[in-house]
Design a protein around this motif. Structure first.
Motif, PDB file in Angstrom:
ATOM      1  N   GLN A  71       0.832  -1.209   0.000  1.00 39.46           N
ATOM      2  CA  GLN A  71       0.000   0.000   0.000  1.00 39.46           C
ATOM      3  C   GLN A  71       0.865   1.256   0.000  1.00 39.46           C
ATOM      4  OE1 GLN A  71      -2.867   0.762   3.386  1.00 39.46           O
ATOM      5  NE2 GLN A  71      -4.319   0.131   1.803  1.00 39.46           N
ATOM      6  N   HIS A  72       1.966   1.201   0.713  1.00 40.61           N
ATOM      7  CA  HIS A  72       2.897   2.332   0.733  1.00 40.61           C
ATOM      8  C   HIS A  72       3.458   2.581  -0.662  1.00 40.61           C
ATOM      9  CE1 HIS A  72       6.800   4.247   2.482  1.00 40.61           C
ATOM     10  NE2 HIS A  72       5.896   5.161   2.193  1.00 40.61           N
ATOM     11  N   ARG A  73       3.878   1.518  -1.355  1.00 44.71           N
ATOM     12  CA  ARG A  73       4.392   1.659  -2.724  1.00 44.71           C
ATOM     13  C   ARG A  73       3.330   2.231  -3.654  1.00 44.71           C
ATOM     14  NH1 ARG A  73       6.638  -3.509  -1.770  1.00 44.71           N
ATOM     15  NH2 ARG A  73       4.934  -4.451  -2.965  1.00 44.71           N
ATOM     16  N   ALA A  74       2.101   1.758  -3.512  1.00 44.73           N
ATOM     17  CA  ALA A  74       1.032   2.225  -4.392  1.00 44.73           C
ATOM     18  C   ALA A  74       0.796   3.725  -4.220  1.00 44.73           C
ATOM     19  CB  ALA A  74      -0.250   1.449  -4.113  1.00 44.73           C
ATOM     20  N   ILE A  75       0.821   4.192  -2.985  1.00 41.22           N
ATOM     21  CA  ILE A  75       0.616   5.629  -2.740  1.00 41.22           C
ATOM     22  C   ILE A  75       1.755   6.438  -3.338  1.00 41.22           C
ATOM     23  CG2 ILE A  75       0.517   7.377  -0.925  1.00 41.22           C
ATOM     24  CD1 ILE A  75      -0.921   5.295   0.826  1.00 41.22           C
ATOM     25  N   LEU A  76       2.991   6.010  -3.091  1.00 40.05           N
ATOM     26  CA  LEU A  76       4.144   6.755  -3.596  1.00 40.05           C
ATOM     27  C   LEU A  76       4.190   6.759  -5.122  1.00 40.05           C
ATOM     28  CD1 LEU A  76       6.945   5.595  -1.119  1.00 40.05           C
ATOM     29  CD2 LEU A  76       5.702   7.766  -1.135  1.00 40.05           C
ATOM     30  N   ASN A  77       3.983   5.594  -5.739  1.00 44.47           N
ATOM     31  CA  ASN A  77       4.015   5.522  -7.195  1.00 44.47           C
ATOM     32  C   ASN A  77       2.923   6.366  -7.837  1.00 44.47           C
ATOM     33  OD1 ASN A  77       6.234   3.800  -7.389  1.00 44.47           O
ATOM     34  ND2 ASN A  77       4.973   1.959  -7.188  1.00 44.47           N
ATOM     35  N   THR A  78       1.742   6.384  -7.227  1.00 43.22           N
ATOM     36  CA  THR A  78       0.643   7.184  -7.777  1.00 43.22           C
ATOM     37  C   THR A  78       0.940   8.672  -7.655  1.00 43.22           C
ATOM     38  OG1 THR A  78      -0.908   5.447  -7.122  1.00 43.22           O
ATOM     39  CG2 THR A  78      -1.836   7.589  -7.687  1.00 43.22           C
ATOM     40  N   LEU A  79       1.482   9.081  -6.524  1.00 42.22           N
ATOM     41  CA  LEU A  79       1.842  10.491  -6.356  1.00 42.22           C
ATOM     42  C   LEU A  79       2.882  10.926  -7.386  1.00 42.22           C
ATOM     43  CD1 LEU A  79       2.000  10.781  -2.463  1.00 42.22           C
ATOM     44  CD2 LEU A  79       0.409  11.971  -3.974  1.00 42.22           C
ATOM     45  N   LEU A  80       3.892  10.088  -7.590  1.00 49.32           N
ATOM     46  CA  LEU A  80       4.930  10.437  -8.569  1.00 49.32           C
ATOM     47  C   LEU A  80       4.365  10.488  -9.981  1.00 49.32           C
ATOM     48  CD1 LEU A  80       7.923   8.289  -7.219  1.00 49.32           C
ATOM     49  CD2 LEU A  80       7.659  10.773  -7.101  1.00 49.32           C
ATOM     50  N   ALA A  81       3.550   9.506 -10.338  1.00 52.47           N
ATOM     51  CA  ALA A  81       2.993   9.465 -11.686  1.00 52.47           C
ATOM     52  C   ALA A  81       2.104  10.672 -11.952  1.00 52.47           C
ATOM     53  CB  ALA A  81       2.212   8.168 -11.885  1.00 52.47           C
ATOM     54  N   MET A  82       1.298  11.059 -10.977  1.00 48.06           N
ATOM     55  CA  MET A  82       0.385  12.174 -11.189  1.00 48.06           C
ATOM     56  C   MET A  82       1.112  13.506 -11.173  1.00 48.06           C
ATOM     57  SD  MET A  82      -3.147  11.029  -9.390  1.00 48.06           S
ATOM     58  CE  MET A  82      -4.003  12.146 -10.478  1.00 48.06           C
ATOM     59  N   SER A  83       2.166  13.608 -10.390  1.00 45.87           N
ATOM     60  CA  SER A  83       2.962  14.825 -10.398  1.00 45.87           C
ATOM     61  C   SER A  83       3.629  15.020 -11.762  1.00 45.87           C
ATOM     62  CB  SER A  83       4.012  14.769  -9.291  1.00 45.87           C
ATOM     63  OG  SER A  83       4.804  15.928  -9.292  1.00 45.87           O
ATOM     64  N   LEU A 126       7.519   8.020 -12.590  1.00 46.58           N
ATOM     65  CA  LEU A 126       7.582   9.340 -13.221  1.00 46.58           C
ATOM     66  C   LEU A 126       7.455   9.240 -14.737  1.00 46.58           C
ATOM     67  CD1 LEU A 126      10.462  10.980 -11.149  1.00 46.58           C
ATOM     68  CD2 LEU A 126       8.070  11.707 -11.176  1.00 46.58           C
ATOM     69  N   ALA A 127       8.166   8.291 -15.332  1.00 44.44           N
ATOM     70  CA  ALA A 127       8.116   8.131 -16.784  1.00 44.44           C
ATOM     71  C   ALA A 127       6.719   7.729 -17.248  1.00 44.44           C
ATOM     72  CB  ALA A 127       9.143   7.083 -17.226  1.00 44.44           C
ATOM     73  N   LEU A 128       6.087   6.830 -16.504  1.00 34.63           N
ATOM     74  CA  LEU A 128       4.744   6.387 -16.881  1.00 34.63           C
ATOM     75  C   LEU A 128       3.755   7.548 -16.813  1.00 34.63           C
ATOM     76  CD1 LEU A 128       3.076   3.913 -17.688  1.00 34.63           C
ATOM     77  CD2 LEU A 128       2.657   3.488 -15.264  1.00 34.63           C
ATOM     78  N   GLY A 129       3.871   8.382 -15.782  1.00 36.53           N
ATOM     79  CA  GLY A 129       2.989   9.538 -15.687  1.00 36.53           C
ATOM     80  C   GLY A 129       3.200  10.537 -16.804  1.00 36.53           C
ATOM     81  N   SER A 130       4.450  10.788 -17.150  1.00 32.34           N
ATOM     82  CA  SER A 130       4.745  11.737 -18.229  1.00 32.34           C
ATOM     83  C   SER A 130       4.237  11.238 -19.572  1.00 32.34           C
ATOM     84  CB  SER A 130       6.251  11.986 -18.301  1.00 32.34           C
ATOM     85  OG  SER A 130       6.720  12.619 -17.135  1.00 32.34           O
ATOM     86  N   LEU A 131       4.519   9.969 -19.887  1.00 35.94           N
ATOM     87  CA  LEU A 131       4.104   9.428 -21.187  1.00 35.94           C
ATOM     88  C   LEU A 131       2.587   9.347 -21.301  1.00 35.94           C
ATOM     89  CD1 LEU A 131       6.783   6.600 -21.630  1.00 35.94           C
ATOM     90  CD2 LEU A 131       6.666   8.803 -22.814  1.00 35.94           C
ATOM     91  N   SER A 132       1.907   8.995 -20.236  1.00 38.78           N
ATOM     92  CA  SER A 132       0.444   8.919 -20.292  1.00 38.78           C
ATOM     93  C   SER A 132      -0.170  10.299 -20.518  1.00 38.78           C
ATOM     94  CB  SER A 132      -0.104   8.292 -19.012  1.00 38.78           C
ATOM     95  OG  SER A 132       0.242   9.066 -17.883  1.00 38.78           O
ATOM     96  N   ALA A 133       0.427  11.340 -19.939  1.00 38.38           N
ATOM     97  CA  ALA A 133      -0.070  12.697 -20.180  1.00 38.38           C
ATOM     98  C   ALA A 133       0.120  13.100 -21.637  1.00 38.38           C
ATOM     99  CB  ALA A 133       0.653  13.685 -19.262  1.00 38.38           C
ATOM    100  N   VAL A 134       1.262  12.745 -22.214  1.00 38.06           N
ATOM    101  CA  VAL A 134       1.497  13.044 -23.628  1.00 38.06           C
ATOM    102  C   VAL A 134       0.489  12.324 -24.505  1.00 38.06           C
ATOM    103  CG1 VAL A 134       3.135  12.757 -25.530  1.00 38.06           C
ATOM    104  CG2 VAL A 134       3.946  13.532 -23.297  1.00 38.06           C
TER     105      VAL A 134
END
Length: 462
Positions: free
Chosen positions: A241-253, A302-310
């Motif tokens: 759960q900790h990983r999921a929160i951190l990964n989601t925050l990074l991806a959305m940022s 971070l990369a997944l969040g950036s690419l999905s936004a593009v």
């Protein structure tokens, strides 16, 4: 004495809802009860800890769905009351309908269903698919059509989720495949069948104003803040759960920053598109759901969040107009760009994550809680069990194929059923208008002091 034709559409909605609520009341009276209280103090403390650990996430999700998503859909200047109210109504209707179906299918033991917070949470996840799908036909469908759409979508979603998660063993803790992809293509299927192959011209009431865009942007910010709770709530408490929160925050940022970059570069004058900000800023949260609790490096999130936004921005800029011209596909809120494309991208990322994780001797794997209780990773011994990493990757791809095909076919059939005249689809001149469904005190916000009543009478006559 026969009912006047002009009152039939208005009586259909309370009749349908009243009948539905009566059936649910009868079902709950006969079969639904709360879990038996634990006798031992140890068990009582365990239940209390589960409630206290889950309810904050549950509250966050409630704020997301009721306030955040409702405001996000309020970008149409004369459809704000309808967007918020219909979203609220569909959430409650779909949640109760999902509770009944899940109780009959999965939790009916010894003639009763034991209700708890986890079952309510899973039912709200089912309701999310309806709230997303409605975005494809927002403003062009009557409340009765939306309710029938919800009644048809929930059982199909539950069946496809069972196939994807339980039968195929797909790892999708944040609902990237089971919720976002499914909801997107169900909504597009409904839109295609409901409006047939006709080109939907731009309606004068479709054009957002600065006020309606501001409300929608506030909805985006609320969704952005609470999205990690949506992704992490079904993870096993602890490291996963900790990983999921951190990964989601990074991806959305990363998604938020990349949206500004991509939108500015695509516009000739370098200004930002509010439509891009309202949607693409959330694309990272959609894509990360399938891999949020895996042990991947932070840079991958971070990369997944950036690419999905593009991908989302490019979808709004190029793909939506192309689908409108070539396929006559109407997508009012751009759900294909926010939920479909990032969802497919996230599913592809999950197959890569499985193959990469197979090289990790630490035995990392997903720890998703199954919607029908238990742990979806119980099949995993060490890593992926007998199927191996390659087999699990194929299952991820198969789950994506099931979600797209099942939702699209069911959406087409549902859209064809929604064309029944008794469901009171609004005429073109009264689409995107609150005055058809609400008593609006401020006449300045209605089409006009004189034209409103005339248009309403014409709409009811049609």
């Amino acid at each position: 004495m026969a009912m006047p034709p002009s009152t039939r559409p208005r009586r259909l909605l309370p009749l349908f809802l009243g009948l539905f609520q009566g059936i649910v009341l009868l079902f709950f009276a006969l079969f639904v009860t709360y879990d038996e209280p634990s006798v031992q103090a140890k068990d009582t403390n365990l239940v209390a800890n589960q409630v206290y650990s889950t309810f904050p996430f549950f509250q966050d999700i409630q704020v997301m769905l009721v306030v955040g998503l409702g405001l996000l859909l309020a970008f149409l200047p004369r459809y704000g009351f309808s967007a918020l109210t219909h979203n609220f109504l569909l959430l409650n209707f779909s949640m109760q309908w999902a509770l009944v179906l899940q109780g009959l299918l999965h939790h009916f033991h010894y003639g009763q269903v034991n209700l708890d917070l986890h079952k309510i949470l899973i039912s709200e996840f089912a309701a999310v698919t309806v709230l997303i799908s409605v975005g494809a036909i927002l403003g062009r469908a009557s409340p009765c059509q939306l309710l029938i759409m919800a009644a048809c979508e929930i059982p199909v979603y539950l069946a496809s989720e069972w196939v994807i998660v339980t039968s195929l063993g797909v790892l999708d803790v944040g609902g990237t495949i089971t919720i976002h992809v499914f909801a997107c293509y169900f909504g597009l299927g409904v839109s295609k069948a409901l409006f047939r192959a006709t080109q939907q011209p731009l309606h004068p009431k479709e054009i957002p104003t600065s006020r309606s865009d501001l409300m929608s942007l506030v909805g985006t910010l609320i969704l952005w803040v609470f999205w990690p709770s949506f992704v992490a709530v079904l993870c096993q408490p602890g490291d996963a759960q900790h990983r999921a929160i951190l990964n989601t925050l990074l991806a959305m940022s990363a998604s938020a920053i990349t949206t500004v970059v991509a939108s500015s570069l695509l516009e000739r004058d370098g200004k930002l598109s509010l439509g891009h900000l309202q949607n693409s800023s959330l694309a990272g949260g959609v894509a990360i759901g399938a891999v949020a609790d895996t042990t991947m490096p932070p840079v991958a999130a971070l990369a997944l969040g950036s690419l999905s936004a593009v991908v989302c921005v490019l979808g709004f800029r190029f793909l939506t107009p192309l689908l409108g011209r070539k396929l006559m596909l109407h997508d009012q809120c751009g759900i294909h760009n926010l939920h479909g494309l990032p969802g497919i991208f996230g599913a592809a990322a999950s197959t890569v994550a499985v193959l990469v994780a197979s090289k990790d001797t630490s035995g990392s794997h997903s720890s998703q809680l199954s919607p029908i209780g238990g742990n979806a990773s119980e099949m995993v011994e060490g890593q992926w069990g007998d199927r191996g990493a390659g087999g699990q990757a194929l299952c991820q791809a198969a789950g994506l194929a099931v979600a797209i095909s099942a939702s699209l076919l069911a959406g087409l059939l549902t859209g064809a059923a929604l064309r029944l005249p008794c469901l009171a689809q609004p005429p073109k001149q009264l689409c995107f208008d609150d005055s058809l469904y609400f008593k609006i005190q401020d006449q300045a916000e209605s089409p006009g002091p004189d034209s409103s009543s005339e248009e309403g009478a014409l709409a009811l006559k049609e």
